[in-house]
Design an enzyme around this catalytic site. Structure first.
Site, short mmCIF file in Angstrom:
data_model
loop_
_atom_site.label_atom_id
_atom_site.label_comp_id
_atom_site.label_asym_id
_atom_site.label_seq_id
_atom_site.Cartn_x
_atom_site.Cartn_y
_atom_site.Cartn_z
N GLY A 16 0.81 -1.21 0.00
CA GLY A 16 0.00 0.00 0.00
C GLY A 16 0.84 1.26 0.00
O GLY A 16 0.57 2.21 -0.75
N GLU A 35 11.26 3.16 5.70
CA GLU A 35 11.01 1.74 5.90
C GLU A 35 12.15 1.17 6.74
O GLU A 35 13.31 1.18 6.32
CB GLU A 35 10.92 1.01 4.56
CG GLU A 35 10.84 -0.50 4.66
CD GLU A 35 9.73 -1.00 5.56
OE1 GLU A 35 10.02 -1.71 6.54
OE2 GLU A 35 8.56 -0.67 5.28
N CYS A 43 3.60 -8.75 2.39
CA CYS A 43 3.23 -9.62 1.27
C CYS A 43 4.45 -10.09 0.50
O CYS A 43 4.59 -11.28 0.21
CB CYS A 43 2.26 -8.89 0.35
SG CYS A 43 1.74 -9.89 -1.07
N CYS A 48 2.41 -13.35 1.51
CA CYS A 48 1.72 -14.09 0.45
C CYS A 48 2.62 -14.54 -0.69
O CYS A 48 2.41 -15.63 -1.23
CB CYS A 48 0.54 -13.27 -0.08
SG CYS A 48 0.83 -11.50 -0.20
N LYS A 51 5.03 -17.37 0.62
CA LYS A 51 4.14 -18.46 1.02
C LYS A 51 3.59 -19.20 -0.18
O LYS A 51 3.55 -20.44 -0.20
CB LYS A 51 3.01 -17.86 1.87
CG LYS A 51 1.99 -18.85 2.44
CD LYS A 51 0.81 -19.08 1.54
CE LYS A 51 0.18 -17.84 0.97
NZ LYS A 51 -0.68 -17.12 1.86
N TYR A 99 10.90 -3.38 -6.14
CA TYR A 99 10.07 -2.39 -5.46
C TYR A 99 10.88 -1.14 -5.14
O TYR A 99 10.38 -0.02 -5.27
CB TYR A 99 9.49 -2.99 -4.17
CG TYR A 99 8.18 -3.71 -4.36
CD1 TYR A 99 7.02 -3.27 -3.75
CD2 TYR A 99 8.10 -4.85 -5.15
CE1 TYR A 99 5.81 -3.92 -3.92
CE2 TYR A 99 6.90 -5.53 -5.34
CZ TYR A 99 5.76 -5.05 -4.73
OH TYR A 99 4.58 -5.70 -4.91
N ALA A 115 10.70 5.69 11.46
CA ALA A 115 10.24 7.08 11.51
C ALA A 115 9.14 7.21 12.55
O ALA A 115 8.32 6.31 12.74
CB ALA A 115 9.72 7.52 10.15
N TYR A 178 -6.63 -18.59 7.66
CA TYR A 178 -6.00 -18.98 6.40
C TYR A 178 -4.52 -19.28 6.56
O TYR A 178 -4.00 -20.22 5.93
CB TYR A 178 -6.25 -17.91 5.33
CG TYR A 178 -5.50 -16.61 5.51
CD1 TYR A 178 -4.28 -16.39 4.86
CD2 TYR A 178 -6.01 -15.58 6.30
CE1 TYR A 178 -3.59 -15.20 5.01
CE2 TYR A 178 -5.33 -14.39 6.45
CZ TYR A 178 -4.12 -14.20 5.81
OH TYR A 178 -3.43 -13.01 5.97
N GLU A 182 -3.01 -22.91 5.59
CA GLU A 182 -2.03 -22.95 4.50
C GLU A 182 -0.74 -23.60 4.95
O GLU A 182 -0.20 -24.47 4.26
CB GLU A 182 -1.78 -21.52 3.99
CG GLU A 182 -2.97 -20.96 3.21
CD GLU A 182 -2.83 -19.50 2.87
OE1 GLU A 182 -3.58 -19.03 1.99
OE2 GLU A 182 -1.98 -18.81 3.48
N ARG A 199 -8.94 -22.74 19.56
CA ARG A 199 -9.75 -22.54 20.77
C ARG A 199 -11.21 -22.89 20.55
O ARG A 199 -11.90 -23.27 21.48
CB ARG A 199 -9.65 -21.08 21.22
CG ARG A 199 -8.26 -20.68 21.72
CD ARG A 199 -8.23 -19.23 22.12
NE ARG A 199 -8.56 -18.36 20.98
CZ ARG A 199 -8.72 -17.05 21.08
NH1 ARG A 199 -8.59 -16.46 22.27
NH2 ARG A 199 -8.99 -16.33 20.02
N GLY A 263 -3.84 -14.79 14.35
CA GLY A 263 -4.26 -13.44 14.00
C GLY A 263 -3.10 -12.48 13.86
O GLY A 263 -1.95 -12.81 14.13
N ASP A 304 -3.19 -2.69 6.44
CA ASP A 304 -3.48 -3.51 7.61
C ASP A 304 -3.41 -2.77 8.93
O ASP A 304 -3.84 -3.30 9.96
CB ASP A 304 -2.53 -4.71 7.66
CG ASP A 304 -2.77 -5.71 6.54
OD1 ASP A 304 -3.67 -5.47 5.72
OD2 ASP A 304 -2.04 -6.72 6.47
N ALA A 342 -9.06 -15.99 -1.11
CA ALA A 342 -8.68 -17.39 -1.29
C ALA A 342 -7.85 -17.87 -0.12
O ALA A 342 -7.18 -17.08 0.55
CB ALA A 342 -7.91 -17.57 -2.60
N HIS A 437 -15.33 -27.59 -22.29
CA HIS A 437 -15.30 -28.99 -21.85
C HIS A 437 -14.06 -29.70 -22.40
O HIS A 437 -13.68 -29.48 -23.54
CB HIS A 437 -16.56 -29.70 -22.34
CG HIS A 437 -16.65 -31.12 -21.93
ND1 HIS A 437 -16.97 -31.50 -20.64
CD2 HIS A 437 -16.44 -32.27 -22.63
CE1 HIS A 437 -16.97 -32.82 -20.57
NE2 HIS A 437 -16.65 -33.32 -21.76
N GLU A 442 -16.23 -25.46 -15.93
CA GLU A 442 -17.52 -25.55 -16.62
C GLU A 442 -18.66 -25.85 -15.66
O GLU A 442 -19.82 -25.59 -15.98
CB GLU A 442 -17.47 -26.63 -17.71
CG GLU A 442 -17.39 -28.05 -17.19
CD GLU A 442 -17.36 -29.08 -18.33
OE1 GLU A 442 -18.25 -29.03 -19.20
OE2 GLU A 442 -16.42 -29.91 -18.34
#
Length: 448
Positions: A16, A35, A43, A48, A51, A99, A115, A178, A182, A199, A263, A304, A342, A437, A442
């Site tokens: 982001g 950074e 990510c 992601c 992973k 990046y 920062a 997830y 995964e 839990r 989490g 996030d 997903a 097909h 399908e």
């Protein structure tokens, strides 16, 4: 904003933050980014992307076995975790460079340090250098939550999973979202004995119940163990380096690794938000309006670290909308309805729109269509796993309000299906589409 060093100072160079900074600079803004770790964020660096590469690697365990049924003489294979790990981390390095290059090509100045907001328009870097900016964007993301109990420091999170020296022989994964599912599939395919502990008695809250049940059935059949209604009491380290996990409602379990997938929490500590007057909610997420503005007019937040949807594509859209609104003269907001998602489990799950339960609560009268089938590849491979597709429709209009599926390549199929749901197409529109097909996809146009 000539009185400031920059028009925009972004704290955090994840997906982001990078998008917002790049687009703002393209609109003519003077932009800087701080950074403290690596450009690319969760990510790209520890989420992601790496992973999904591990997921690809894990799939070969079954693919090599299945190939024998398709006539291939496959010798006994040996898996080299270190080779895969290093190749994945090497690609992470490549993406980190890309990046960084993207920001530099747009004239964005990068500070590789932490920062803190120290004044109305002031940012102080860890080196002590102070900068000023007309606007400040907080895009610091989130981190894995680690529960507090005796011995919790003996566990790892998904962050550390990418750097293991070897695949543990026995792994306990805490959580049922997830990330937990995964990594349960990844570790299992790499030969570990996996136990998933939670839990409650449910997996993947928010996904359609039928798909969650199907994944549980398949996972158990594969050999993954589950311990439900279990909470940590303590973890003790044994002389041989193994760990004994004590939990409620179950006997103690001896494992070689405990991984927390319980989490994620927003990264707000030490940013100076309190002094700046930026409001956060009870979950320590930054509260923002539809345009990502915080309680302070010139401070914005995306991704996030906010109280919205924790998905990389959402953070990217928020960054784009922020830059277009503030620096492009094109006010824009993000539409959070009908977001596809997903789970790259084994097999994967994908969904968009309302689940059956949600649709009944919101719409009352609905029509549900399902296709429960054994993929052709699984038939030849003597694999008994069945795919399940579900389509949820508004009974009054025939509009498709939700599609949910579990099976091979479900996320790839879902991306196009999500366009149809977002566009408000009806079951009749699907029925009128000629099938390709033989394919699994399908089934979406053949449900009766």
């Amino acid at each position: 904003m000539a009185e400031y060093d920059y028009d925009l100072f972004t704290i955090g160079a994840g997906s982001g933050g990078v998008r917002a900074s790049r687009v703002a600079a393209a609109h003519g803004a003077r932009v800087a980014v701080a950074e403290e770790y690596r450009v690319g964020g969760t990510c790209v660096i520890r989420g992601c992307v790496p992973k999904k590469m591990l997921v690809y690697g894990a799939h070969f365990a079954e693919d090599l076995e299945d190939a024998r049924h398709f006539g291939w003489d496959i010798p006994e294979c040996r898996f080299d975790w270190v080779k895969l790990r290093d190749n994945v981390l090497g690609d992470v390095d490549r993406l980190n460079g890309l990046y960084t290059q993207t920001l530099e090509n747009h004239g964005v100045e990068i500070f590789h340090e932490r920062a803190t907001i120290t004044g109305p328009h002031e940012i102080t870097l860890s080196s002590g250098e102070r900068k000023t900016a007309g606007y400040i964007l907080v895009a610091t993301g989130a981190r894995p939550h680690v529960p507090s109990f005796p011995g919790h420091e003996l566990g790892i999170t998904s962050n550390e999973a990418f750097h293991l020296d070897a695949i543990p022989r026995r792994v306990l994964i805490a959580g049922a979202g997830y990330i937990a599912n995964e990594f349960a599939g990844i570790f299992h395919e790499f030969g570990a004995r996996v136990t998933l502990m939670n839990r409650s008695d449910q997996l993947l809250r928010g996904y359609d119940e039928a798909l969650r049940d199907r994944l549980l059935q398949i996972s158990i059949a594969k050999g993954i163990d589950f311990r439900f209604q279990a909470a940590f009491e303590k973890i003790e380290k044994n002389r041989d380096g193994s760990l004994t996990v004590f939990m409620t409602n179950h006997d103690p379990l001896e494992v070689d690794c405990v991984m927390f997938a319980t989490g994620r929490v927003p990264n707000i500590e030490g940013l100076g938000l309190d002094a700046a007057g930026v409001a956060v909610n009870e979950g320590n997420a930054i509260v923002v309006d539809a345009y990502s503005k915080t309680s302070v007019d010139h401070i914005y937040a995306i991704g996030d670290v906010t109280d919205r949807v924790q998905l990389t594509p959402v953070a990217i859209r928020e960054g784009q909308a922020f830059a277009d609104t503030v620096f492009g003269g094109k006010p824009a907001t993000v539409d959070y309805s009908c977001i596809p998602s997903a789970v790259f489990s084994h097999p994967p799950i994908a969904g968009v729109g309302l689940t059956e339960a949600q649709a009944r609560n919101q719409l009352g009268a609905i029509e549900v269509y399902t296709s429960d089938f054994r993929p052709m590849k699984n038939v030849v491979a003597h694999r008994n796993e069945r795919a399940l597709y579900k389509m949820v429709c508004d009974a009054a209009t025939g509009r498709v309000v939700g599609i949910h599926m579990i099976g091979p390549d479900a996320p790839e199929i879902m991306q196009v299906a999500a366009v149809a749901v977002k566009a408000g197409l009806t079951k009749a529109d699907f029925d009128a589409t000629v099938a390709i097909h033989p394919t699994m996809s399908e089934e979406l146009v053949l449900m009766k």
